[in-house]
Design an enzyme around this catalytic site. Structure first.
Site, PDB file in Angstrom:
ATOM      1  CE  LYS A  13      -0.237  21.669 -11.461  1.00  0.00           C
ATOM      2  NZ  LYS A  13      -1.429  20.859 -11.685  1.00  0.00           N
ATOM      3  NE  ARG A  88      -1.797  20.598  -5.492  1.00  0.00           N
ATOM      4  CZ  ARG A  88      -0.946  20.021  -6.330  1.00  0.00           C
ATOM      5  NH1 ARG A  88       0.309  20.405  -6.361  1.00  0.00           N
ATOM      6  NH2 ARG A  88      -1.349  19.085  -7.142  1.00  0.00           N
ATOM      7  NE  ARG A 127      -0.926  12.296 -14.842  1.00  0.00           N
ATOM      8  CZ  ARG A 127      -1.082  13.496 -14.284  1.00  0.00           C
ATOM      9  NH1 ARG A 127      -0.753  14.587 -14.959  1.00  0.00           N
ATOM     10  NH2 ARG A 127      -1.557  13.612 -13.073  1.00  0.00           N
ATOM     11  NE  ARG A 161       0.875  11.244  -9.967  1.00  0.00           N
ATOM     12  CZ  ARG A 161       0.869  12.576 -10.094  1.00  0.00           C
ATOM     13  NH1 ARG A 161       1.630  13.150 -10.994  1.00  0.00           N
ATOM     14  NH2 ARG A 161       0.124  13.320  -9.317  1.00  0.00           N
ATOM     15  NE  ARG A 172      -4.338  14.516  -8.022  1.00  0.00           N
ATOM     16  CZ  ARG A 172      -3.751  14.047  -9.122  1.00  0.00           C
ATOM     17  NH1 ARG A 172      -4.081  12.883  -9.610  1.00  0.00           N
ATOM     18  NH2 ARG A 172      -2.830  14.751  -9.722  1.00  0.00           N
TER      19      ARG A 172
END
Ligand code: AMP
Length: 220
Positions: A13, A88, A127, A161, A172
């Site tokens: 995203k 969300r 990531r 992160r 999540r």
């Protein structure tokens, strides 16, 4: 144009939002980035948000909606915006509708990025995000930086992160399925949802997204 981007964590995203916003010449508004900026500045909002984000949970609606509203009311967002990570859940979607209605505005499209679960888990685990700018994102295998641990764009330090750790990612994803996915049905009833496959090279996904948005615009 006023666009909402939805998709599971790791669907790309942030990456697509940056590119699409540039192509469409509208600001990219990411509630995750706004929270991370507050965390770096050590504001009260940042301190509150951090506890929820580290656990992979949603930050409470009241503060999230107020922060998003404030950002959407900035002059650069008058002509449109691309929302990334907001709304969300359904109550945030209702709050957004209310906000837009009072301004006499409406959304043009909700772009739904689809990606298989095992792939998003792989993407998130590899990531690496720049400490200076969370829009600068790399992947240890799929798009490695030229120098390990260093951002190609600004030389900042790349890090994993806190909320990208394996355990938090599971939460999540669960939060995505239970709380965020229902907004897709919510927007389907408004005829706004455009779904695209988010797998494959970044440029191809961007092209697919632009083509889908154009089709949606032409149909209206
Ligand atoms: P993101 O960068 O979009 O993946 O967001 C990172 C984290 O910020 C999420 O896991 C949530 O903890 C928090 N967050 C971002 N956007 C929202 C939102 N609209 N509502 C609640 N929490 C959010």
């Amino acid at each position: 144009m006023r666009i909402v981007l939805v998709g599971p964590p790791g669907a790309g995203k942030g990456t697509q939002a940056t590119r699409l916003a540039e192509k469409l010449n509208i600001p990219h508004i990411s509630t995750g980035d706004l929270f991370r900026a507050n965390i770096s500045r050590q504001t009260e909002l940042g301190k509150l948000a951090k506890s929820y984000m580290d656990a992979g949970n949603l930050v409470p609606d009241e503060v999230t909606i107020a922060m998003a509203k404030d950002r959407m009311e900035q002059p650069d967002a008058e002509g449109g915006f691309l929302l990334d990570g907001f709304p969300r859940n359904v109550s945030q979607a209702e709050a957004l509708d209310e906000l837009l209605n009072t301004e006499g505005m409406q959304l043009d499209a909700v772009l739904d990025l689809e990606a298989p679960e095992e792939e998003v888990v792989k993407r998130i685990a590899g990531r690496r995000t720049c400490r200076n700018n969370s829009a600068h994102v790399f992947h240890v295998t799929y798009s490695p930086p030229k120098k390990e641990g260093v951002c190609d764009v600004c030389g900042g330090e790349l890090y994993l992160r806190g909320d990208d750790s394996e355990e938090t990612v599971r939460t999540r994803l669960e939060v995505y399925h239970t709380q965020t996915e229902p907004i897709i049905d919510y927007y389907k009833t408004q005829g706004l949802v455009v779904t695209i496959e988010a797998m494959g090279p970044v440029d191809e996904v961007t092209a697919r997204a632009l083509a889908a948005l154009k089709r949606e615009g032409d149909e209206k």
